[in-house]
Design a protein around this motif. Structure first.
Motif, PDB file in Angstrom:
ATOM      1  N   ALA A   1       0.836  -1.207   0.000  1.00 45.42           N
ATOM      2  CA  ALA A   1       0.000   0.000   0.000  1.00 45.42           C
ATOM      3  C   ALA A   1       0.867   1.251   0.000  1.00 45.42           C
ATOM      4  N   ALA A   2       1.948   1.245   0.793  1.00 46.38           N
ATOM      5  CA  ALA A   2       2.851   2.396   0.840  1.00 46.38           C
ATOM      6  C   ALA A   2       3.530   2.627  -0.500  1.00 46.38           C
ATOM      7  N   ALA A   3       3.669   1.562  -1.301  1.00 43.52           N
ATOM      8  CA  ALA A   3       4.270   1.686  -2.631  1.00 43.52           C
ATOM      9  C   ALA A   3       3.246   2.094  -3.684  1.00 43.52           C
ATOM     10  N   GLY A   4       1.999   2.305  -3.264  1.00 45.57           N
ATOM     11  CA  GLY A   4       0.967   2.756  -4.193  1.00 45.57           C
ATOM     12  C   GLY A   4       0.378   1.666  -5.052  1.00 45.57           C
ATOM     13  N   LEU A   5       0.519   0.402  -4.641  1.00 47.77           N
ATOM     14  CA  LEU A   5       0.014  -0.707  -5.447  1.00 47.77           C
ATOM     15  C   LEU A   5      -1.481  -0.907  -5.227  1.00 47.77           C
ATOM     16  N   SER A   6      -2.094  -1.627  -6.164  1.00 47.65           N
ATOM     17  CA  SER A   6      -3.523  -1.909  -6.077  1.00 47.65           C
ATOM     18  C   SER A   6      -3.811  -3.256  -5.437  1.00 47.65           C
TER      19      SER A   6
END
Length: 301
Positions: A265-270
Motif C-alpha cells: 500500500a505504501a508503494a501505491g500498489l492496487s
C-alpha cells in the motif's frame, strides 16, 4: 525425546512453528536466531549436524529469514573442514542453489528436511480472495504479466517476486528481498516530479541538455539538488509472488503477511497476487483485514 529441530531465523514464521510444535528443539544461526534460542556458527556446521543426529533429531525444518554469513576460516572445526569446498560453493550461488547444498548436508547427516507448509498445511490458503476487494480488468492484465515475468526470472534463481503496473515491470525481487523491492518502488514514486506544464518543460529541457542541444531559452534549468530524474510510473500496480520453477518448496518458500500488504500500500500498489500451493500466507485473517483497511485486494491463483 524430540525428533524435530527447527533451524530458525527472523520473522513471524518461526513464532508460528514454535507455537505449533512446543516440543521441538529450536536453534538458529548466530546473529539471526530468535532471541533466547540456542545458536551455532557456520564454521562448526559439520559437528553441529552430527550432534543433532546423535541427539535423536530425525526431522529438520528451516524457517525464517537468515542472512548470508561471513565465514571466518580460522574458526572452522575439524568436522567441518571436509565440507568447506561445498560451503564456499553454496555461498557463491543464488538462494535456491545455496539452500540445496545445505539440504544435502543435512540429509547426509541422516536427517530428513521438512517444509513449514508440510508441518502446518493451513499456511497455504486455497485459491480465491483474501479480503473483500477484487482486481479490476487492468489489474488482471498486470497479474498475468507479473506471473509471466516470474516464469522467466525464476529459472535464473533471481527472485520470487516482481511489481508490474500498467503492463510495465517496475521492480524485480533480487537478493535484498521483497521488503527492499517494495521500499524501492515507494521511494521511486515519492520522487516523481508533479504532473503539469512545469514538469513537461523541465523534461524537455533535460532531454535537450542530454542531447547536447540545450542552452539559454530552451527551458528552465534542471534542479542541481536532484541527483537523477525519475520517470513517471503508471498508477497502481500488482505485487506478484511465486516459487521459482523446480524450487525445493521445503526451504525458502515465498511468504507474505500483513506487513507485506502495508508495504504494498505504501508503494501505491492496487493488489497482491500469490501462487496457490506455493506461497505461505502468515496469519491469514490479519492479511485480509490489512488488505481491506489499506484498500488493496489479495488473490491466490
Amino acid at each position: 525425546m524430540t525428533e524435530l529441530c527447527l533451524i530458525a531465523g527472523q520473522g513471524r514464521l518461526p513464532e508460528i512453528l514454535c507455537k505449533a510444535f512446543p516440543e521441538a528443539r529450536v536453534v538458529g544461526p548466530e546473529g539471526d536466531a530468535p532471541e533466547g534460542v540456542e545458536t551455532f556458527r557456520l564454521e562448526v556446521l559439520g559437528s553441529f549436524l552430527s550432534e543433532l543426529a546423535a541427539s535423536g533429531i530425525r526431522q529438520v525444518c528451516l524457517v525464517g529469514a537468515i542472512r548470508r554469513p561471513v565465514v571466518d576460516l580460522s574458526q572452522i572445526d575439524e568436522a567441518t573442514q571436509p565440507l568447506v569446498p561445498r560451503i564456499v560453493t553454496a555461498l557463491g550461488k543464488g538462494d535456491d542453489g545455496a539452500l540445496r547444498v545445505l539440504v544435502s548436508l543435512i540429509e547426509e547427516a541422516g536427517m530428513e528436511v521438512v517444509g513449514a507448509a508440510e508441518l502446518c498445511p493451513e499456511l497455504l490458503p486455497p485459491a480465491g480472495a483474501l479480503g473483500a476487494r477484487e482486481p479490476t480488468e487492468r489489474d488482471t492484465r498486470d497479474m498475468d504479466r507479473a506471473m509471466s515475468v516470474l516464469s522467466t526470472t525464476g529459472p535464473a534463481d533471481i527472485g520470487q517476486g516482481c511489481v508490474v503496473a500498467g503492463g510495465q515491470v517496475l521492480a524485480v525481487e533480487a537478493l535484498p528481498g521483497t521488503d527492499w523491492m517494495l521500499a524501492s518502488v515507494a521511494a521511486m514514486r515519492r520522487h516523481v516530479e508533479p504532473a503539469g506544464p512545469a514538469r513537461e518543460m523541465n523534461l524537455k529541457s533535460q532531454t535537450l541538455e542530454a542531447l547536447g542541444l540545450g542552452g539559454q531559452g530552451s527551458g528552465p534549468d534542471p534542479d542541481p539538488a536532484r541527483e537523477s530524474l525519475w520517470a513517471p510510473t503508471p498508477a497502481g500496480g500488482v505485487l506478484a509472488k511465486a516459487p521459482k520453477p523446480g524450487q525445493d518448496l521445503r526451504v525458502d518458500m515465498p511468504t507474505i503477511g500483513s506487513d507485506t500488504v502495508r508495504r504494498a500500500a505504501a508503494a501505491g500498489l492496487s493488489g497482491i497476487v500469490v501462487a496457490s500451493g506455493g506461497v505461505i500466507v502468515l496469519d491469514r485473517e490479519d492479511v485480509a483485514q490489512a488488505a481491506d483497511s489499506s484498500g488493496l485486494w489479495v488473490r491466490v491463483v
